[in-house]
Each structure stands twice: as C-alpha cells, then as structure tokens.
Design an enzyme around this catalytic site. Structure first.
Site, short mmCIF file in Angstrom:
data_model
loop_
_atom_site.label_atom_id
_atom_site.label_comp_id
_atom_site.label_asym_id
_atom_site.label_seq_id
_atom_site.Cartn_x
_atom_site.Cartn_y
_atom_site.Cartn_z
N HIS A 189 0.85 -1.20 0.00
CA HIS A 189 0.00 0.00 0.00
C HIS A 189 0.89 1.25 0.00
CE1 HIS A 189 -2.64 3.09 1.62
NE2 HIS A 189 -3.65 2.37 1.17
N ASP A 312 -11.12 2.20 -1.37
CA ASP A 312 -10.19 3.04 -0.61
C ASP A 312 -10.93 3.87 0.43
OD1 ASP A 312 -7.64 3.68 0.13
OD2 ASP A 312 -7.19 4.97 -1.58
#
Ligand code: MN
Length: 352
Positions: A189, A312
C-alpha cells in the site's frame, strides 16, 4: 461518516444491478495506532509528509477520524446503502512502520487481534490483511505466522518503505519468504516517498496521493522485480492498488530498457522480463482510480484475471467506485472477476 462529509447521490439500490461486490483496500484504525501516531506528530520537529497527514487523521474533528475508528456502525450502513458485500480491511497507512521496532510489533499484534474479532463478528462482511512491523524482521515473521495460521487473516499489508528501505533489500527477505510460504498475498500500500525523494515533491504538496504515492509505491514494486527476489520466491503474489501504481502503463519500456545491452548497467540478471514478472507475480486493484480508460487499458495489458475492485474507504467513497464499475463498458465476465471472483481466489475468501 462525519456530518461534514458529502457523498453525491448514487443510483438507488433497487435499480442497481446485483453483483457480489468485494472491496479490497479498505482502511481502519485503532486507538493504539492513533495514540502512537499522535505522539510522533507531537515529537517530530522537521516536516514529514506522512506525519503531515497523520496530524489531520488523528484529529477528532478531522474528515476521516471517526470513519477510520468505526467498524460496525457507519461503515456497515454505507456498505449496505451502496450494495457492497465485503470490505477487505487493513490498518491504515502507515500501519506501524513509523514506530520503534518494539512498539510497532506490539501495536501490529493488537491491530491483528482487533481485526480478527471484527471478522468473527461479521464473517460475511469483513476479511482482513495482517499488519506487521518490517523494522523488526524477526518479530514480523512471527506475527505473519500467528496472523495467518491462528487468526486466519487473508494476507499481509505493508505500507511501502520502512525507514527509507524497500522489501527488496536482503534483511527483509525472511518476511517475503514467510509470506510466500503461507501462500497468501502481500499488499504493498502507498505512503509518501522516502525522505530522499520527498523533497522534490513538496512544491504544491505533490508528495501525497496526487502523485507522490504512486512514484514511491511504483518504485517499490519495480525494485522487487529488478532485484531478482522473485527468482527466489517465484510463487510470491503481490497486490498493488491504484491500477498498479503506474507500472502497467510502463511495461513495454521496462522490458525494452531492461533488455538493452549496449550500455553496461550493473543490474542483477533475471530469469524473466519485467513484464513477465508483473503478469506472474502481481495483482492490481482499482482503488481510487475510478476511470474507464485506465481499466480497459489494464485489462488489455495484464488481463482481467489480475484486477480486483476496491474503494479506498474512507479516503474515497463507495458511490464513485460502485457507479464506475457498474457502468464500465467491459464484458460481464470480466466485471464478475473484478468485483469478486479474483478477490475470492487471491484472498481465499468464503464464497457466497
Ligand atoms: Mn488506500
């Protein structure tokens, strides 16, 4: 969701076509992470791009604080509202990677236990990725073992660099080895670029999600390819968000330049070309990239079998991500793969 937070109207649930929607890059936090980051904000004098955001993130009146700490109230309500079946959760970036090795390992374990509890409570709504502290490689290997075998988490998340270092460096190979041995994916990430790189991004605040994150995380993914580490762990599967952090767009040039022998670049010899590793060892998600041209390009470049849907949340909102994929002019078969089938296979999720 805070009252300030606006979402635009989406199609009503009844009109929306039914898909099983599994969102694969969804963030949460725990008070222990908030406290540790608040302390780092308070004790760090010089500008740090990640702590700049943590200052906002740890503020109870800020835009994401409550949504990060909430797992069962507003989160489930907004998932229901937009017909999202499941969140694959992970402790929000930068995880525990800015903490001391001891603190990082301790907070990671608390976060993983909390995640396990949330999944136990709502097994049809949540799955999760383990947090580890790469700054304590031996502790990280132990936590991977515990998180996968005992807590039954679905993979491991690492938020790009740790103290300016990438996972391609030898000291982190035991972590990659443990992840590969457990046959779970590693999600890399984003976070802001390493300090050496970050300075050049600071004009107009380009060091965050607008550009810096993909520069940092794309470089991280590329370094794993060019280091040769994937010849040692050929089964390792790595997930990159944001449509692959720019790498799919660049595959032709990576192969061309990597294969060039006219200039004696000192690089490790590889068994495959960079694009062959990318198509063998990487998955990408649509997190925060709700744009049909990029999706179609990625389907053509790497195949729909390697693409998964993500929102997200809470940094971006459900309706944009749902409306985007619902409306995308791609085949129904590919849509099913991207919405849930690939995620079920890659993260070993219970099928409905
Ligand atoms: Mn994210």
């Amino acid at each position: 969701m805070s009252p300030k937070h606006k979402t635009r109207p989406s199609k009503s649930k009844s009109k929306r076509k039914h898909y099983r929607r599994v969102a694969t890059e969804e963030a949460f936090s725990i008070p222990e992470q908030m406290d540790a980051q608040r302390e780092l904000v308070a004790t760090t004098q010089e500008y740090d791009p990640d702590l700049f955001l943590w200052k906002i993130q740890t503020d109870p009146s800020g835009p994401v604080y409550h949504n990060l700490l909430d797992l069962f109230e507003q989160r489930l309500r907004t998932m229901d509202e937009y017909d999202v079946d499941m969140h694959l959760l992970a402790l929000t970036s930068t995880g525990v990677q800015m903490m001391s090795p001891e603190k990082g390992t301790a907070v990671a374990a608390i976060g993983n236990d909390r995640l396990h509890d949330a999944i136990q409570r709502y097994p049809d709504r949540f799955a999760g990725l383990a947090t580890i502290a790469p700054q304590d490689p031996a502790g990280a290997v132990k936590e991977i073992e515990r998180a996968i075998t005992k807590l039954k988490l679905n993979g491991v998340m690492i938020n790009s660099h740790t103290n300016g270092e990438y996972l391609s460096e030898r000291k982190y190979w035991p972590i990659l080895e443990a992840i590969a041995a457990h046959k779970v994916p590693l999600y890399i990430h984003p976070r802001a670029p390493i300090p050496l790189m970050a300075k050049a991004f600071r004009t107009d605040h380009l060091e965050h999600a607008i550009w810096g994150y993909q520069a940092e995380t794309g470089l991280h993914g590329l370094r794993i390819i060019t280091s040769g580490v994937l010849d040692h762990f050929p089964g390792l599967q790595i997930v990159l968000g944001h449509m692959g952090e720019g790498i799919p767009y660049w595959l032709y040039r990576l192969d061309f330049m990597h294969g060039r022998v006219r200039i004696p670049f000192d690089r490790p010899k590889l068994k495959l070309t960079p694009s062959e590793y990318f198509k063998r060892n990487f998955y990408i998600t649509t997190s925060g990239m709700n744009w049909e041209p990029t999706l179609k390009f990625c389907i053509e470049a790497i195949g729909a079998d390697r693409i998964m849907w993500a929102v997200d949340y809470p940094y971006q909102d459900h309706p944009d991500a749902v409306d985007f994929l619902d409306a995308a002019r791609i085949s129904e078969k590919d849509k099913q793969k991207i919405y849930h089938e690939n995620a079920e296979r890659v993260f070993k999720l219970k099928k409905k």
